[in-house]
Design a protein around this motif. Structure first.
Motif, PDB file in Angstrom:
ATOM      1  N   THR A  13       1.032  -1.271   0.051  1.00 42.19           N
ATOM      2  CA  THR A  13      -0.017  -0.061   0.210  1.00 42.19           C
ATOM      3  C   THR A  13       0.836   1.189  -0.105  1.00 42.19           C
ATOM      4  OG1 THR A  13      -1.867  -1.297   1.167  1.00 42.19           O
ATOM      5  CG2 THR A  13      -1.932   1.260   1.230  1.00 42.19           C
ATOM      6  N   ARG A  14       1.795   1.289   0.865  1.00 37.45           N
ATOM      7  CA  ARG A  14       2.644   2.342   0.965  1.00 37.45           C
ATOM      8  C   ARG A  14       3.560   2.627  -0.460  1.00 37.45           C
ATOM      9  NH1 ARG A  14       6.105   1.669   5.790  1.00 37.45           N
ATOM     10  NH2 ARG A  14       5.081  -0.460   6.150  1.00 37.45           N
ATOM     11  N   THR A  15       3.973   1.487  -0.939  1.00 41.45           N
ATOM     12  CA  THR A  15       4.529   1.632  -2.224  1.00 41.45           C
ATOM     13  C   THR A  15       3.817   2.131  -3.167  1.00 41.45           C
ATOM     14  OG1 THR A  15       6.167  -0.327  -1.662  1.00 41.45           O
ATOM     15  CG2 THR A  15       5.756   0.222  -4.207  1.00 41.45           C
ATOM     16  N   GLN A  16       2.357   1.725  -3.296  1.00 37.67           N
ATOM     17  CA  GLN A  16       1.492   2.218  -4.471  1.00 37.67           C
ATOM     18  C   GLN A  16       1.240   3.492  -4.046  1.00 37.67           C
ATOM     19  OE1 GLN A  16      -2.267   0.290  -4.341  1.00 37.67           O
ATOM     20  NE2 GLN A  16      -2.951   1.504  -5.845  1.00 37.67           N
ATOM     21  N   GLU A  17       1.112   4.082  -2.883  1.00 36.77           N
ATOM     22  CA  GLU A  17       0.974   5.601  -2.588  1.00 36.77           C
ATOM     23  C   GLU A  17       2.196   6.340  -3.136  1.00 36.77           C
ATOM     24  OE1 GLU A  17       0.274   5.633   1.574  1.00 36.77           O
ATOM     25  OE2 GLU A  17      -1.737   4.739   1.324  1.00 36.77           O
ATOM     26  N   THR A  21       2.031   9.122  -6.197  1.00 34.22           N
ATOM     27  CA  THR A  21       2.375  10.648  -5.811  1.00 34.22           C
ATOM     28  C   THR A  21       3.445  10.948  -6.805  1.00 34.22           C
ATOM     29  OG1 THR A  21       2.266  10.166  -3.276  1.00 34.22           O
ATOM     30  CG2 THR A  21       3.685  12.094  -4.009  1.00 34.22           C
ATOM     31  N   ALA A  22       4.322  10.004  -7.266  1.00 35.57           N
ATOM     32  CA  ALA A  22       5.260  10.395  -8.465  1.00 35.57           C
ATOM     33  C   ALA A  22       4.474  10.656  -9.648  1.00 35.57           C
ATOM     34  CB  ALA A  22       6.282   9.178  -8.242  1.00 35.57           C
ATOM     35  N   VAL A  23       3.802   9.795 -10.080  1.00 34.74           N
ATOM     36  CA  VAL A  23       3.079  10.095 -11.414  1.00 34.74           C
ATOM     37  C   VAL A  23       2.192  11.238 -11.271  1.00 34.74           C
ATOM     38  CG1 VAL A  23       1.124   9.034 -12.604  1.00 34.74           C
ATOM     39  CG2 VAL A  23       3.145   7.489 -11.730  1.00 34.74           C
ATOM     40  N   ARG A  24       1.387  11.780 -10.153  1.00 39.92           N
ATOM     41  CA  ARG A  24       0.797  12.877  -9.908  1.00 39.92           C
ATOM     42  C   ARG A  24       1.621  14.300 -10.235  1.00 39.92           C
ATOM     43  NH1 ARG A  24      -1.923  11.972  -5.238  1.00 39.92           N
ATOM     44  NH2 ARG A  24      -3.553  10.599  -6.246  1.00 39.92           N
ATOM     45  N   THR A  25       2.872  13.980  -9.494  1.00 40.27           N
ATOM     46  CA  THR A  25       3.745  14.903  -9.476  1.00 40.27           C
ATOM     47  C   THR A  25       4.200  15.126 -10.997  1.00 40.27           C
ATOM     48  OG1 THR A  25       4.724  14.549  -7.483  1.00 40.27           O
ATOM     49  CG2 THR A  25       6.152  15.709  -9.014  1.00 40.27           C
ATOM     50  N   TRP A  26       4.540  13.964 -11.716  1.00 44.55           N
ATOM     51  CA  TRP A  26       4.977  14.183 -13.153  1.00 44.55           C
ATOM     52  C   TRP A  26       3.915  14.833 -13.845  1.00 44.55           C
ATOM     53  CZ3 TRP A  26       3.108  11.439 -17.430  1.00 44.55           C
ATOM     54  CH2 TRP A  26       3.890  11.578 -18.588  1.00 44.55           C
ATOM     55  N   VAL A  51      14.279  17.844  -9.710  1.00 41.34           N
ATOM     56  CA  VAL A  51      15.430  17.021  -8.854  1.00 41.34           C
ATOM     57  C   VAL A  51      14.903  16.538  -7.384  1.00 41.34           C
ATOM     58  CG1 VAL A  51      17.730  16.904  -8.310  1.00 41.34           C
ATOM     59  CG2 VAL A  51      17.170  17.747 -10.587  1.00 41.34           C
ATOM     60  N   ASP A  52      14.324  17.452  -6.805  1.00 43.48           N
ATOM     61  CA  ASP A  52      13.987  17.267  -5.470  1.00 43.48           C
ATOM     62  C   ASP A  52      12.954  16.393  -5.274  1.00 43.48           C
ATOM     63  OD1 ASP A  52      16.070  19.174  -4.101  1.00 43.48           O
ATOM     64  OD2 ASP A  52      14.692  20.617  -4.048  1.00 43.48           O
ATOM     65  N   ARG A  53      11.935  16.308  -6.303  1.00 43.65           N
ATOM     66  CA  ARG A  53      10.951  15.690  -6.198  1.00 43.65           C
ATOM     67  C   ARG A  53      11.285  13.913  -6.661  1.00 43.65           C
ATOM     68  NH1 ARG A  53       6.029  19.290  -9.123  1.00 43.65           N
ATOM     69  NH2 ARG A  53       5.521  20.246  -7.087  1.00 43.65           N
ATOM     70  N   ASP A  56      13.185  12.695  -3.629  1.00 45.73           N
ATOM     71  CA  ASP A  56      12.119  12.500  -2.349  1.00 45.73           C
ATOM     72  C   ASP A  56      11.146  11.034  -2.809  1.00 45.73           C
ATOM     73  OD1 ASP A  56      12.821  14.644  -1.292  1.00 45.73           O
ATOM     74  OD2 ASP A  56      11.275  15.846  -2.055  1.00 45.73           O
ATOM     75  N   PHE A  57      10.954  10.944  -4.142  1.00 47.08           N
ATOM     76  CA  PHE A  57      10.429   9.632  -4.803  1.00 47.08           C
ATOM     77  C   PHE A  57      11.476   8.285  -4.450  1.00 47.08           C
ATOM     78  CE2 PHE A  57       9.626   6.549  -7.918  1.00 47.08           C
ATOM     79  CZ  PHE A  57       8.518   6.173  -7.665  1.00 47.08           C
ATOM     80  N   ALA A  58      12.415   8.753  -4.986  1.00 48.86           N
ATOM     81  CA  ALA A  58      13.772   7.514  -4.756  1.00 48.86           C
ATOM     82  C   ALA A  58      13.810   7.294  -3.397  1.00 48.86           C
ATOM     83  CB  ALA A  58      14.770   8.028  -5.595  1.00 48.86           C
ATOM     84  N   GLU A  59      13.704   8.073  -2.447  1.00 48.65           N
ATOM     85  CA  GLU A  59      14.015   7.836  -0.968  1.00 48.65           C
ATOM     86  C   GLU A  59      12.751   7.179  -0.578  1.00 48.65           C
ATOM     87  OE1 GLU A  59      13.860  10.959   2.434  1.00 48.65           O
ATOM     88  OE2 GLU A  59      15.670  11.307   1.344  1.00 48.65           O
ATOM     89  N   GLN A  60      11.604   7.657  -0.859  1.00 47.39           N
ATOM     90  CA  GLN A  60      10.421   6.849  -0.426  1.00 47.39           C
ATOM     91  C   GLN A  60      10.447   5.144  -0.766  1.00 47.39           C
ATOM     92  OE1 GLN A  60       7.093   8.852  -1.805  1.00 47.39           O
ATOM     93  NE2 GLN A  60       7.009  10.339  -0.130  1.00 47.39           N
TER      94      GLN A  60
END
Length: 132
Positions: A13-17, A21-26, A51-53, A56-60
């Motif tokens: 679930t967390r991975t899907q979220e 979020t990444a797709v929404r940002t893109w 770059v920050d986004r 952040d996504f890679a960190e999640q």
């Protein structure tokens, strides 16, 4: 569900979220970019924000992978512990049954030997009485 199944479901679930979020940002970035193209002056998205986004996504994602790996290791350790405990209980049970069976066999063997000795003695007495 078991605890490990719940953990996997939570991680999924967390991975899907995070992916959502990444797709929404893109998508927001693409809309901003395309909206700016239709205006008077095209404007590219701020590179630092992108770059920050991204990081952040890679960190999640990396944090979710860490949690998943720890959950898998924990579940494996619990399973190994359970198997070890079951094997120890089985070994103790087999040892106890072996001791009981050995005692039973020894007792029966002693009884048979005693009975055979008594029959032999009775036969010897009968033979002595017959020879008199």
């Amino acid at each position: 569900m078991t605890a490990s199944t719940d953990q996997f479901a939570d991680i999924a679930t967390r991975t899907q979220e995070a992916v959502t979020t990444a797709v929404r940002t893109w998508a927001d970035t693409v809309q901003t970019f395309t909206g700016s193209i239709t205006g008077s002056r095209p404007a590219l998205p701020d590179a630092q924000v992108v770059v920050d986004r991204y990081f952040d996504f890679a960190e999640q994602v990396l944090e979710n992978q860490r949690r998943l790996a720890k959950s898998v290791l924990s579940a494996g350790a619990q399973a190994a512990e359970s198997v070890t405990e079951q094997a120890a209980r089985t070994a103790e049970s087999v040892a106890a049954r072996t001791v009981n069976a050995t005692e039973t066999v020894a007792t029966k063997a002693a009884d048979v030997t005693k009975a055979a000795g008594e029959r032999t003695a009775a036969s010897a007495r009968a033979a002595q009485n017959a020879s008199k």
